[in-house]
Scaffold this motif. Structure first.
Motif, PDB file in Angstrom:
ATOM      1  N   THR A  47      18.953  49.583  40.158  1.00 35.26           N
ATOM      2  CA  THR A  47      19.549  50.800  39.820  1.00 35.26           C
ATOM      3  C   THR A  47      20.845  50.184  38.856  1.00 35.26           C
ATOM      4  O   THR A  47      21.104  50.827  37.593  1.00 35.26           O
ATOM      5  N   PHE A  48      21.712  49.307  39.268  1.00 31.85           N
ATOM      6  CA  PHE A  48      22.775  48.603  38.386  1.00 31.85           C
ATOM      7  C   PHE A  48      22.307  47.660  37.477  1.00 31.85           C
ATOM      8  O   PHE A  48      21.390  46.533  37.875  1.00 31.85           O
ATOM      9  N   GLN A  49      22.627  47.559  36.321  1.00 32.90           N
ATOM     10  CA  GLN A  49      22.362  46.490  35.202  1.00 32.90           C
ATOM     11  C   GLN A  49      23.690  45.518  35.888  1.00 32.90           C
ATOM     12  O   GLN A  49      24.873  46.084  35.853  1.00 32.90           O
ATOM     13  N   VAL A  50      23.553  44.136  36.063  1.00 33.69           N
ATOM     14  CA  VAL A  50      24.574  43.438  36.476  1.00 33.69           C
ATOM     15  C   VAL A  50      24.644  42.098  35.908  1.00 33.69           C
ATOM     16  O   VAL A  50      23.712  41.292  35.401  1.00 33.69           O
ATOM     17  N   VAL A  51      25.855  41.594  36.070  1.00 34.10           N
ATOM     18  CA  VAL A  51      26.229  40.335  35.482  1.00 34.10           C
ATOM     19  C   VAL A  51      26.777  39.363  36.490  1.00 34.10           C
ATOM     20  O   VAL A  51      26.994  40.308  37.628  1.00 34.10           O
ATOM     21  N   GLY A  52      26.735  38.189  36.590  1.00 33.17           N
ATOM     22  CA  GLY A  52      27.375  37.293  37.707  1.00 33.17           C
ATOM     23  C   GLY A  52      28.678  36.882  37.164  1.00 33.17           C
ATOM     24  O   GLY A  52      29.220  37.189  35.925  1.00 33.17           O
ATOM     25  N   GLY A  53      29.600  36.996  38.504  1.00 36.25           N
ATOM     26  CA  GLY A  53      30.962  36.526  38.182  1.00 36.25           C
ATOM     27  C   GLY A  53      31.290  35.169  38.771  1.00 36.25           C
ATOM     28  O   GLY A  53      30.383  34.408  39.201  1.00 36.25           O
ATOM     29  N   ASN A  54      32.433  34.933  38.819  1.00 36.40           N
ATOM     30  CA  ASN A  54      32.862  33.367  39.197  1.00 36.40           C
ATOM     31  C   ASN A  54      32.799  33.401  40.815  1.00 36.40           C
ATOM     32  O   ASN A  54      32.553  32.149  41.325  1.00 36.40           O
ATOM     33  N   CYS A  55      32.300  34.663  41.551  1.00 39.02           N
ATOM     34  CA  CYS A  55      32.098  34.597  42.935  1.00 39.02           C
ATOM     35  C   CYS A  55      30.764  34.884  43.161  1.00 39.02           C
ATOM     36  O   CYS A  55      30.452  35.038  44.272  1.00 39.02           O
ATOM     37  N   ASP A  56      29.851  34.746  42.196  1.00 37.97           N
ATOM     38  CA  ASP A  56      28.291  34.998  42.456  1.00 37.97           C
ATOM     39  C   ASP A  56      27.672  33.705  42.098  1.00 37.97           C
ATOM     40  O   ASP A  56      27.536  33.130  40.883  1.00 37.97           O
ATOM     41  N   PHE A  57      27.123  33.121  43.260  1.00 38.65           N
ATOM     42  CA  PHE A  57      26.654  31.823  42.909  1.00 38.65           C
ATOM     43  C   PHE A  57      25.077  31.466  43.235  1.00 38.65           C
ATOM     44  O   PHE A  57      24.616  30.626  42.651  1.00 38.65           O
ATOM     45  N   ASP A  58      24.487  32.866  42.940  1.00 41.36           N
ATOM     46  CA  ASP A  58      23.011  32.698  42.799  1.00 41.36           C
ATOM     47  C   ASP A  58      22.640  32.533  41.291  1.00 41.36           C
ATOM     48  O   ASP A  58      23.494  33.337  40.452  1.00 41.36           O
ATOM     49  N   ALA A  59      21.845  31.721  41.074  1.00 45.24           N
ATOM     50  CA  ALA A  59      21.513  31.349  39.752  1.00 45.24           C
ATOM     51  C   ALA A  59      20.576  32.350  38.848  1.00 45.24           C
ATOM     52  O   ALA A  59      20.419  32.317  37.802  1.00 45.24           O
ATOM     53  N   GLY A  60      20.267  33.485  39.805  1.00 47.22           N
ATOM     54  CA  GLY A  60      19.631  34.369  39.191  1.00 47.22           C
ATOM     55  C   GLY A  60      20.340  35.271  38.187  1.00 47.22           C
ATOM     56  O   GLY A  60      19.793  36.434  37.546  1.00 47.22           O
ATOM     57  N   TYR A  61      21.639  35.452  38.174  1.00 46.67           N
ATOM     58  CA  TYR A  61      22.416  36.392  37.394  1.00 46.67           C
ATOM     59  C   TYR A  61      22.582  35.821  36.068  1.00 46.67           C
ATOM     60  O   TYR A  61      22.496  34.571  35.809  1.00 46.67           O
ATOM     61  N   LYS A  62      22.614  36.688  35.038  1.00 47.94           N
ATOM     62  CA  LYS A  62      22.988  36.407  33.772  1.00 47.94           C
ATOM     63  C   LYS A  62      24.558  36.441  33.748  1.00 47.94           C
ATOM     64  O   LYS A  62      25.126  37.226  34.247  1.00 47.94           O
ATOM     65  N   GLU A  63      25.004  35.757  32.597  1.00 48.06           N
ATOM     66  CA  GLU A  63      26.263  35.630  32.314  1.00 48.06           C
ATOM     67  C   GLU A  63      26.681  36.571  31.480  1.00 48.06           C
ATOM     68  O   GLU A  63      27.874  37.107  31.587  1.00 48.06           O
ATOM     69  N   ARG A  64      25.957  37.193  30.690  1.00 55.45           N
ATOM     70  CA  ARG A  64      26.225  38.375  29.612  1.00 55.45           C
ATOM     71  C   ARG A  64      25.111  39.324  29.639  1.00 55.45           C
ATOM     72  O   ARG A  64      23.985  38.869  29.584  1.00 55.45           O
ATOM     73  N   LEU A  65      25.066  40.506  29.187  1.00 55.82           N
ATOM     74  CA  LEU A  65      24.194  41.519  28.920  1.00 55.82           C
ATOM     75  C   LEU A  65      24.428  42.293  27.602  1.00 55.82           C
ATOM     76  O   LEU A  65      25.657  42.505  27.413  1.00 55.82           O
ATOM     77  N   LEU A  66      23.466  42.606  26.869  1.00 55.01           N
ATOM     78  CA  LEU A  66      23.741  43.589  25.977  1.00 55.01           C
ATOM     79  C   LEU A  66      22.864  44.700  26.066  1.00 55.01           C
ATOM     80  O   LEU A  66      21.401  44.458  26.005  1.00 55.01           O
ATOM     81  N   LEU A  67      23.481  45.873  26.162  1.00 57.73           N
ATOM     82  CA  LEU A  67      22.798  46.974  26.475  1.00 57.73           C
ATOM     83  C   LEU A  67      22.898  48.072  25.282  1.00 57.73           C
ATOM     84  O   LEU A  67      23.829  48.279  24.822  1.00 57.73           O
ATOM     85  N   THR A  68      21.482  48.539  24.994  1.00 60.01           N
ATOM     86  CA  THR A  68      21.667  49.755  23.795  1.00 60.01           C
ATOM     87  C   THR A  68      21.247  50.910  24.554  1.00 60.01           C
ATOM     88  O   THR A  68      20.387  51.045  25.036  1.00 60.01           O
TER      89      THR A  68
END
Length: 170
Positions: A47-68
């Motif tokens: 449901t949510f488009q999500v990025v990783g933060g400094n407390c998200d340690f799962d390597a599956g997160y993207k650091e940045r997204l560009l949504l159109t």
């Protein structure tokens, strides 16, 4: 178009479930700006488009997204890599580089929104741990149209904070 923006939920999965269920029929795009502290493959992130933060340690997160969307190009990052604690200079450069009309970030846990050079910058605050001068657990909904952006911040009870409503032209 309506974009719901939340950040810094720090392990509170239940509030994200409740937000998604409550706004499912009225919001076009759900965005989480990081520090969920959930696994990157959590079902909520269907449901949510999500990025990783400094407390998200799962390597599956993207650091940045560009949504159109039909109205906007939305640059999303948590903010720690953009040094948002020290101002908007770096994230402004990143958003401009991506030709974004909106830049979304969290990290500081502080509510804030402004338009600079026809680009909306928004931090929804933290839904669990607010900081700064506005001590309200919050998320935001951006109602976008061709003329501008209408921003309303909400509390955990989904009631709008009437003193946290902003309108900006494009």
């Amino acid at each position: 178009m309506k974009y719901l923006v939340v950040s810094d939920s720090h392990g509170d999965r239940q509030i994200l479930e409740e937000i998604a269920a409550h706004f499912r029929e009225t919001v076009d795009l759900f965005i989480h700006c990081g520090d969920s502290e959930l696994p990157a493959d959590d079902k909520l992130f269907e449901t949510f488009q999500v990025v990783g933060g400094n407390c998200d340690f799962d390597a599956g997160y993207k650091e940045r997204l560009l949504l159109t969307t039909p109205l906007d190009r939305i640059y999303v990052t948590h903010g720690h890599l953009s040094d948002v604690r020290f101002g908007l200079s770096k994230i402004a450069y990143e958003a401009a580089e991506n030709d974004a009309t909106i830049a979304l970030f969290g990290h500081t846990h502080q509510i804030g929104c402004e338009v600079v050079q026809h680009r909306l910058y928004l931090n929804p605050g933290s839904i669990t741990q607010p900081r700064g001068p506005i001590q309200k657990k919050a998320f935001a909904i951006i109602d976008a149209d061709a003329k501008g952006w209408d921003i309303q911040y909400f509390g955990r009870d989904f009631a709008p904070y009437t003193d946290l409503h902003f309108t900006f032209p494009r």
